[in-house]
Design an enzyme around this catalytic site. Sequence first.
Site, PDB file in Angstrom:
ATOM      1  N   SER A 227       0.836  -1.203   0.000  1.00 46.14           N
ATOM      2  CA  SER A 227       0.000   0.000   0.000  1.00 46.14           C
ATOM      3  C   SER A 227       0.874   1.257   0.000  1.00 46.14           C
ATOM      4  CB  SER A 227      -0.898  -0.017   1.227  1.00 46.14           C
ATOM      5  OG  SER A 227      -0.089  -0.120   2.382  1.00 46.14           O
ATOM      6  N   CYS A 282      -3.489  -4.526  -8.120  1.00 46.27           N
ATOM      7  CA  CYS A 282      -3.073  -3.122  -8.175  1.00 46.27           C
ATOM      8  C   CYS A 282      -3.346  -2.557  -9.560  1.00 46.27           C
ATOM      9  CB  CYS A 282      -1.612  -2.983  -7.823  1.00 46.27           C
ATOM     10  SG  CYS A 282      -0.569  -3.748  -9.041  1.00 46.27           S
TER      11      CYS A 282
HETATM   12  P1  NAD Z   1       0.557  -3.716   2.887  1.00 46.64           P
HETATM   13  O1  NAD Z   1       1.189  -2.410   2.597  1.00 46.64           O
HETATM   14  O2  NAD Z   1      -0.365  -3.804   4.055  1.00 46.64           O
HETATM   15  O3  NAD Z   1       1.695  -4.834   3.166  1.00 46.64           O
HETATM   16  C1  NAD Z   1       2.721  -5.070   2.247  1.00 46.64           C
HETATM   17  C2  NAD Z   1       3.937  -5.613   2.991  1.00 46.64           C
HETATM   18  O4  NAD Z   1       4.401  -4.652   3.928  1.00 46.64           O
HETATM   19  C3  NAD Z   1       3.672  -6.885   3.785  1.00 46.64           C
HETATM   20  O5  NAD Z   1       4.758  -7.750   3.635  1.00 46.64           O
HETATM   21  C4  NAD Z   1       3.549  -6.385   5.215  1.00 46.64           C
HETATM   22  O6  NAD Z   1       3.991  -7.349   6.166  1.00 46.64           O
HETATM   23  C5  NAD Z   1       4.455  -5.178   5.237  1.00 46.64           C
HETATM   24  N1  NAD Z   1       3.997  -4.116   6.148  1.00 46.64           N
HETATM   25  C6  NAD Z   1       2.703  -3.759   6.396  1.00 46.64           C
HETATM   26  N2  NAD Z   1       2.660  -2.723   7.239  1.00 46.64           N
HETATM   27  C7  NAD Z   1       3.949  -2.407   7.536  1.00 46.64           C
HETATM   28  C8  NAD Z   1       4.552  -1.410   8.340  1.00 46.64           C
HETATM   29  N3  NAD Z   1       3.825  -0.536   9.024  1.00 46.64           N
HETATM   30  N4  NAD Z   1       5.892  -1.375   8.408  1.00 46.64           N
HETATM   31  C9  NAD Z   1       6.648  -2.253   7.712  1.00 46.64           C
HETATM   32  N5  NAD Z   1       6.123  -3.213   6.933  1.00 46.64           N
HETATM   33  C10 NAD Z   1       4.798  -3.290   6.834  1.00 46.64           C
HETATM   34  O7  NAD Z   1      -0.149  -4.204   1.544  1.00 46.64           O
HETATM   35  P2  NAD Z   1      -1.105  -5.456   1.310  1.00 46.64           P
HETATM   36  O8  NAD Z   1      -2.412  -5.202   1.978  1.00 46.64           O
HETATM   37  O9  NAD Z   1      -0.389  -6.715   1.609  1.00 46.64           O
HETATM   38  O10 NAD Z   1      -1.289  -5.382  -0.277  1.00 46.64           O
HETATM   39  C11 NAD Z   1      -2.244  -4.584  -0.919  1.00 46.64           C
HETATM   40  C12 NAD Z   1      -1.665  -3.273  -1.388  1.00 46.64           C
HETATM   41  O11 NAD Z   1      -0.564  -3.519  -2.271  1.00 46.64           O
HETATM   42  C13 NAD Z   1      -2.650  -2.446  -2.214  1.00 46.64           C
HETATM   43  O12 NAD Z   1      -2.524  -1.098  -1.825  1.00 46.64           O
HETATM   44  C14 NAD Z   1      -2.197  -2.654  -3.659  1.00 46.64           C
HETATM   45  O13 NAD Z   1      -2.541  -1.610  -4.532  1.00 46.64           O
HETATM   46  C15 NAD Z   1      -0.719  -2.730  -3.461  1.00 46.64           C
HETATM   47  N6  NAD Z   1      -0.074  -3.402  -4.578  1.00 46.64           N
HETATM   48  C16 NAD Z   1       0.639  -2.632  -5.448  1.00 46.64           C
HETATM   49  C17 NAD Z   1       1.242  -3.206  -6.546  1.00 46.64           C
HETATM   50  C18 NAD Z   1       2.016  -2.378  -7.517  1.00 46.64           C
HETATM   51  O14 NAD Z   1       2.623  -2.950  -8.405  1.00 46.64           O
HETATM   52  N7  NAD Z   1       2.041  -1.065  -7.397  1.00 46.64           N
HETATM   53  C19 NAD Z   1       1.126  -4.596  -6.757  1.00 46.64           C
HETATM   54  C20 NAD Z   1       0.396  -5.353  -5.846  1.00 46.64           C
HETATM   55  C21 NAD Z   1      -0.193  -4.735  -4.753  1.00 46.64           C
END
Ligand code: NAD
Length: 490
Positions: A227, A282
């Site tokens: 995200s 995404c």
């Molecule tokens: P997320 O940001 O909650 O988590 C992603 C990763 O970050 C996980 O491994 C998680 O453990 C870690 N994480 C979460 N919070 C954290 C923090 N506070 N500090 C450090 N690490 C942390 O995302 P999600 O819910 O797993 O995935 C969905 C999101 O990913 C959506 O916003 C989607 O649009 C995005 N996404 C983007 C792409 C792209 O190519 N731009 C591709 C796939 C998904």
Amino acid sequence: MTHKVLDYINGQWTDADTSDLQKVLNPAEGAMIAEVVMTPKASVAQAVDAAKVAFREWRMTPAANRIQYLFKFKMLLEEHLNEIATIITNECGKTFKESLGEMRRGIENVEVACGIPLMMQGYNNEDISQGIDEHMFRQPLGVVTAITPFNFPGMIPLWFLPYAVATGNCFILKPSEKVPMTSAKLFELIEMAGFPKGVLQLVNGGKETVDALLDHPDVRAVSFVGSTPVARYIYSRATANGKRAQCQGGAKNPVVIMPDADMDMTTRIMADSAFGCAGQRCLAASVAITVGEARHTFTEQIADVASSRVVGYGMHDLTQMGPVISRESKTRIEGILAKGEQNGIQVLVDGRNKSVSGYDDGFWLYPTVLSDVPPDSEIAHTEIFGPVLSLMHAESVEDAIALVNARNYGNMACIFTNSGAVARQFRYEADAGNVGVNIGVAAPMAFFPFSGWNDSFFGDLHAQGHHGVEFYTQTKVVVERWPRSWSRQF
Ligand code: NAD
């Protein structure tokens, strides 16, 4: 006994010294299928140390030899494809067909990285001054890491892993704690492929594990997908610590539908884009902007298709859409919809309060269509990350492009039209890094960069292809003089 997902450190499956475990749920059943260790800082340090040691030999291993392990890995991925896809469906919720599709896109990156002997070549000039030559070599960085999201548990680790190790780095994966079983399977295959210990490692966990990687002085580069708020945080912390970073964030992807578009094809593709993977892509279309007379036909057709989509457990043949990832996610999306309704947004197709027979505890949300969404409303700019499509309207392509560009994200923008001139105008002016023309999910192939812009990406070099090679290597320029008179002395 509950299955426990372990780390893979220095060639061993390791149970981190922690009682901190997180439940892994099957989102269609709402039931626990495993537990995953939340790796503490000390175990992360062990992985980094092992990677540092492994790097000494690995970087000296000729690229043509390094890729032999990737060829084996690719063959193993093919052999175990159905097994991996079943794991993805069971922990992530998408349909089996979608899981197979995601793995295909992941495997393509392994294939492309097998071309590394050619892709990481440098360049040179003789006689930059008389008798002096200059060369540019690409050398690996050392220990690198990737932190990945829940929505493509098989594909997204493979956006990074093959390029990192093919270029001679040692790589540590921190997958999403919601879907750790797919990565564990990938690492079983990595073990079978025989990569030297410490070259590829897996540490599970959440923020504490990530912070340990971001703060470790021997981690040289960080790749992230997730995200936008977390992408921004990781980019800031990694770069403040002197590391390279490429951080892909969230999205709110607009799609323009012109009146001359083939409306049947457009509706079919749009439904797949908006509701495929339960909208948790995404590159999902989340805002459809109809132009002129497209409004009436598209609204009617998309409402029909959305209402008739078959929702259920992803392993069933007839299922077209699975559940969302978690109860929290379902509640969050329902909250966004309720707030939107209070602010006057019309719910044309309502996917709330529906169930799937035999799966009473699943996280179900059916396709939902919102009509006449004001461009300046909160919902028009919020990433919902569920099967929700917002409809907007514009009178001209110029007005539509203005709506496309009036947003902070820039992951994808698409247009459906029969006109080459309009398509070109859109391609030229759209403020997004991945653009589709009569395409619903403009996902770049492995040999193109995944080019998010604006709040969808923090960094410079993107994932995949040449960008991946550049990200994982540092350039060394050598200027050489070898006077003939000196050699004559021997
Ligand atoms: P997320 O940001 O909650 O988590 C992603 C990763 O970050 C996980 O491994 C998680 O453990 C870690 N994480 C979460 N919070 C954290 C923090 N506070 N500090 C450090 N690490 C942390 O995302 P999600 O819910 O797993 O995935 C969905 C999101 O990913 C959506 O916003 C989607 O649009 C995005 N996404 C983007 C792409 C792209 O190519 N731009 C591709 C796939 C998904």
